[in-house]
Write a protein that holds these residues in place. Structure first.
Motif, PDB file in Angstrom:
ATOM      1  N   ILE A 142      91.807  14.458  13.112  1.00 49.68           N
ATOM      2  CA  ILE A 142      90.226  14.091  13.196  1.00 49.68           C
ATOM      3  C   ILE A 142      90.566  12.443  12.529  1.00 49.68           C
ATOM      4  N   GLY A 143      89.683  11.747  13.023  1.00 51.57           N
ATOM      5  CA  GLY A 143      89.551  10.413  12.605  1.00 51.57           C
ATOM      6  C   GLY A 143      88.235  10.104  11.977  1.00 51.57           C
ATOM      7  N   LEU A 144      88.310   9.353  10.914  1.00 48.31           N
ATOM      8  CA  LEU A 144      87.077   8.872  10.142  1.00 48.31           C
ATOM      9  C   LEU A 144      86.962   7.513   9.906  1.00 48.31           C
ATOM     10  N   ARG A 145      86.269   6.806  10.509  1.00 51.85           N
ATOM     11  CA  ARG A 145      86.458   5.401  10.326  1.00 51.85           C
ATOM     12  C   ARG A 145      84.902   4.506   9.999  1.00 51.85           C
ATOM     13  N   TYR A 146      85.043   3.313   9.547  1.00 48.96           N
ATOM     14  CA  TYR A 146      83.978   2.512   9.366  1.00 48.96           C
ATOM     15  C   TYR A 146      83.803   1.392  10.751  1.00 48.96           C
ATOM     16  N   LEU A 147      82.829   1.477  11.438  1.00 43.00           N
ATOM     17  CA  LEU A 147      82.737   0.592  12.569  1.00 43.00           C
ATOM     18  C   LEU A 147      81.554  -0.302  12.478  1.00 43.00           C
ATOM     19  N   ARG A 148      81.474  -1.225  12.784  1.00 42.78           N
ATOM     20  CA  ARG A 148      80.394  -2.322  12.767  1.00 42.78           C
ATOM     21  C   ARG A 148      79.314  -1.990  13.944  1.00 42.78           C
ATOM     22  N   SER A 149      79.866  -1.559  14.896  1.00 45.62           N
ATOM     23  CA  SER A 149      79.100  -1.371  16.369  1.00 45.62           C
ATOM     24  C   SER A 149      79.970  -1.085  17.526  1.00 45.62           C
ATOM     25  N   ASP A 150      79.396  -0.450  18.467  1.00 42.78           N
ATOM     26  CA  ASP A 150      80.190  -0.006  19.499  1.00 42.78           C
ATOM     27  C   ASP A 150      81.447   0.807  19.289  1.00 42.78           C
ATOM     28  N   PRO A 151      81.200   1.919  18.831  1.00 42.80           N
ATOM     29  CA  PRO A 151      82.246   2.855  18.401  1.00 42.80           C
ATOM     30  C   PRO A 151      83.086   3.404  19.626  1.00 42.80           C
ATOM     31  N   PRO A 152      84.410   3.677  19.502  1.00 40.17           N
ATOM     32  CA  PRO A 152      85.288   3.968  20.617  1.00 40.17           C
ATOM     33  C   PRO A 152      84.818   5.290  21.241  1.00 40.17           C
ATOM     34  N   GLY A 154      83.897   9.058  22.051  1.00 43.42           N
ATOM     35  CA  GLY A 154      84.477  10.270  21.292  1.00 43.42           C
ATOM     36  C   GLY A 154      84.152  10.225  19.784  1.00 43.42           C
ATOM     37  N   TYR A 155      83.565   8.914  19.277  1.00 44.71           N
ATOM     38  CA  TYR A 155      83.273   8.925  17.944  1.00 44.71           C
ATOM     39  C   TYR A 155      81.790   9.040  17.719  1.00 44.71           C
ATOM     40  N   ASP A 156      81.290   9.749  16.857  1.00 42.59           N
ATOM     41  CA  ASP A 156      80.096   9.878  16.733  1.00 42.59           C
ATOM     42  C   ASP A 156      79.577   9.466  15.114  1.00 42.59           C
ATOM     43  N   LEU A 157      78.492   9.161  15.003  1.00 46.37           N
ATOM     44  CA  LEU A 157      78.115   8.566  13.512  1.00 46.37           C
ATOM     45  C   LEU A 157      78.050   9.906  12.740  1.00 46.37           C
ATOM     46  N   LEU A 158      78.667   9.587  11.523  1.00 44.66           N
ATOM     47  CA  LEU A 158      78.737  10.756  10.463  1.00 44.66           C
ATOM     48  C   LEU A 158      77.936  10.348   9.265  1.00 44.66           C
ATOM     49  N   LEU A 159      77.943   8.981   8.688  1.00 38.67           N
ATOM     50  CA  LEU A 159      77.207   8.385   7.738  1.00 38.67           C
ATOM     51  C   LEU A 159      76.903   6.936   8.029  1.00 38.67           C
ATOM     52  N   TYR A 264      80.114   5.148   9.401  1.00 43.55           N
ATOM     53  CA  TYR A 264      81.248   5.839   9.298  1.00 43.55           C
ATOM     54  C   TYR A 264      81.257   6.969  10.316  1.00 43.55           C
ATOM     55  N   TYR A 265      82.188   6.937  11.206  1.00 44.83           N
ATOM     56  CA  TYR A 265      82.196   7.730  12.657  1.00 44.83           C
ATOM     57  C   TYR A 265      83.243   8.770  12.677  1.00 44.83           C
ATOM     58  N   LEU A 266      82.888   9.834  13.257  1.00 42.05           N
ATOM     59  CA  LEU A 266      84.009  11.015  13.333  1.00 42.05           C
ATOM     60  C   LEU A 266      84.299  11.249  14.763  1.00 42.05           C
ATOM     61  N   ALA A 267      85.505  11.610  14.885  1.00 38.13           N
ATOM     62  CA  ALA A 267      86.196  11.808  16.152  1.00 38.13           C
ATOM     63  C   ALA A 267      87.190  12.764  15.979  1.00 38.13           C
ATOM     64  N   ARG A 279      87.988  22.962  13.809  1.00 35.68           N
ATOM     65  CA  ARG A 279      86.552  23.074  13.955  1.00 35.68           C
ATOM     66  C   ARG A 279      85.660  23.291  12.503  1.00 35.68           C
ATOM     67  N   ALA A 280      86.467  23.869  11.642  1.00 36.39           N
ATOM     68  CA  ALA A 280      86.075  24.181  10.234  1.00 36.39           C
ATOM     69  C   ALA A 280      85.658  22.929   9.580  1.00 36.39           C
ATOM     70  N   VAL A 281      86.983  21.927   9.309  1.00 34.09           N
ATOM     71  CA  VAL A 281      86.882  20.781   8.649  1.00 34.09           C
ATOM     72  C   VAL A 281      85.838  19.874   9.221  1.00 34.09           C
ATOM     73  N   ARG A 282      85.589  19.648  10.641  1.00 31.17           N
ATOM     74  CA  ARG A 282      84.659  19.001  11.140  1.00 31.17           C
ATOM     75  C   ARG A 282      83.337  19.256  10.739  1.00 31.17           C
ATOM     76  N   GLN A 283      83.051  20.747  10.705  1.00 34.48           N
ATOM     77  CA  GLN A 283      81.779  21.076  10.142  1.00 34.48           C
ATOM     78  C   GLN A 283      81.416  20.670   8.937  1.00 34.48           C
ATOM     79  N   TRP A 284      82.472  20.980   8.280  1.00 31.92           N
ATOM     80  CA  TRP A 284      82.251  20.851   6.631  1.00 31.92           C
ATOM     81  C   TRP A 284      82.010  19.237   6.463  1.00 31.92           C
ATOM     82  N   LEU A 285      82.589  18.363   7.057  1.00 31.86           N
ATOM     83  CA  LEU A 285      82.354  17.021   6.966  1.00 31.86           C
ATOM     84  C   LEU A 285      80.941  16.646   7.446  1.00 31.86           C
ATOM     85  N   ILE A 286      80.414  17.320   8.460  1.00 29.33           N
ATOM     86  CA  ILE A 286      79.009  17.138   8.924  1.00 29.33           C
ATOM     87  C   ILE A 286      78.288  17.577   7.773  1.00 29.33           C
TER      88      ILE A 286
END
Length: 297
Positions: A142-152, A154-159, A264-267, A279-286
């Motif tokens: 899993i990747g969790l990153r701060y991005l200003r714009s145009d995420p790579p 596969g990355y979806d907005l988390l926060l 902050y984006y999640l992939a 999948r469990a950790v991803r859902q927990w983060l969401i």
């Protein structure tokens, strides 16, 4: 009526090699030798009387028939895995996550007790880095990153990142019970390395004439937060990064002005998304992010 099925081991070898684009990586995933993968694939090709792969200088690639076959086989394996997991024990095993230091310390780590209570058999291994890692290449789940714009891809907005002005209680200059923006603008102000937004914030807050700002050398988010808590100045900070200080009252918001600034984006690694603990950790983060957004609203 009986089904016409190739040997399961041959199908697993083909599916892994096709999905990963490599006999070597397929062998590592299935914990067998490279020659075993090659033998199973060649046997499957002979049985089906088709070429599933072609050899290239850089390795192997699927033929058109191979791609069509893989498109049917992978979902079938996914369904079998999901059906099996639904009947099996709760999610367990190690999950690797790469993120940045500040969001890890200020937002993620304080919540790990909830994850442990919900999934006691999952071990979350956190790796911190300032770079936006290619989780596929570096083999993180899993990747969790701060991005200003145009995420790579596969990355979806988390926060979403909403930037506010904060200071220690009693720091802000007040006139007739209201924040004195002109006095605040004369400082001291703390400049954080990411959020260079003081002129924008003062404009949004309603200061008609902004004097030249005497801004110090930018600090990291952690140092900027601690400096503000220590009463050394007001700081512009993402609400997610100073959540513990906001909740404890160590920092208070100076005015109802929020500036959107990235997020902050999640992939999830394509090779790991089928694993139950991932999948469990991803859902927990969401779920945690949804709770945080409601609390910040």
């Amino acid at each position: 009526m009986s089904r016409t099925l190739p040997p399961l081991n041959a199908l697993r070898a083909f599916e892994a090699a096709g999905r990963l684009g490599s006999f070597t990586r397929a062998a590592a995933e299935l914990n067998v030798s490279h020659s075993a993968i090659s033998r199973h694939v060649r046997g499957l090709e002979q049985r089906l009387n088709v070429h599933l792969f072609r050899t290239r200088n850089t390795g192997v690639e699927l033929t058109d028939q191979g791609r069509a076959y893989l498109a049917q086989i992978t979902p079938a394996f996914d369904l079998i895995a999901e059906a099996t997991e639904a009947l099996s024990v709760p999610p367990q095993g190690k999950v690797t996550l790469t993120t940045e230091s500040t969001i890890a310390q200020k937002w993620l780590v304080p919540r790990l007790g909830k994850l442990r209570a919900l999934h006691p058999d999952i071990s979350l291994e956190i790796s911190v880095s300032t770079q936006v890692m290619d989780i596929e290449a570096h083999d993180f789940d899993i990747g969790l990153r701060y991005l200003r714009s145009d995420p790579p891809q596969g990355y979806d907005l988390l926060l979403p990142s909403m930037v506010h002005a904060y200071a220690a209680p009693g720091f802000a200059p007040m006139t007739d019970g209201r924040l004195d923006l002109a006095t605040l603008a004369r400082g001291p102000l703390i400049e954080e390395a990411t959020f260079h937004l003081w002129p924008v914030w003062f404009e949004q807050a309603g200061l008609a004439e902004l004097p030249p700002l005497d801004l110090p050398h930018p600090l990291s988010a952690l140092l900027a937060i601690q400096s503000a808590v220590s009463g050394l100045g007001a700081v512009l900070m993402d609400e997610n990064l100073c959540e513990p200080e906001r909740r404890s009252g160590a920092l208070v918001e100076l005015a109802p002005v929020a500036l959107p600034f990235g997020g902050y984006y999640l992939a999830v690694n394509s090779r790991a998304h089928r694993r139950k603990p991932v999948r469990a950790v991803r859902q927990w983060l969401i779920d945690e992010a949804a709770d945080a957004r409601r609390a910040n609203a």
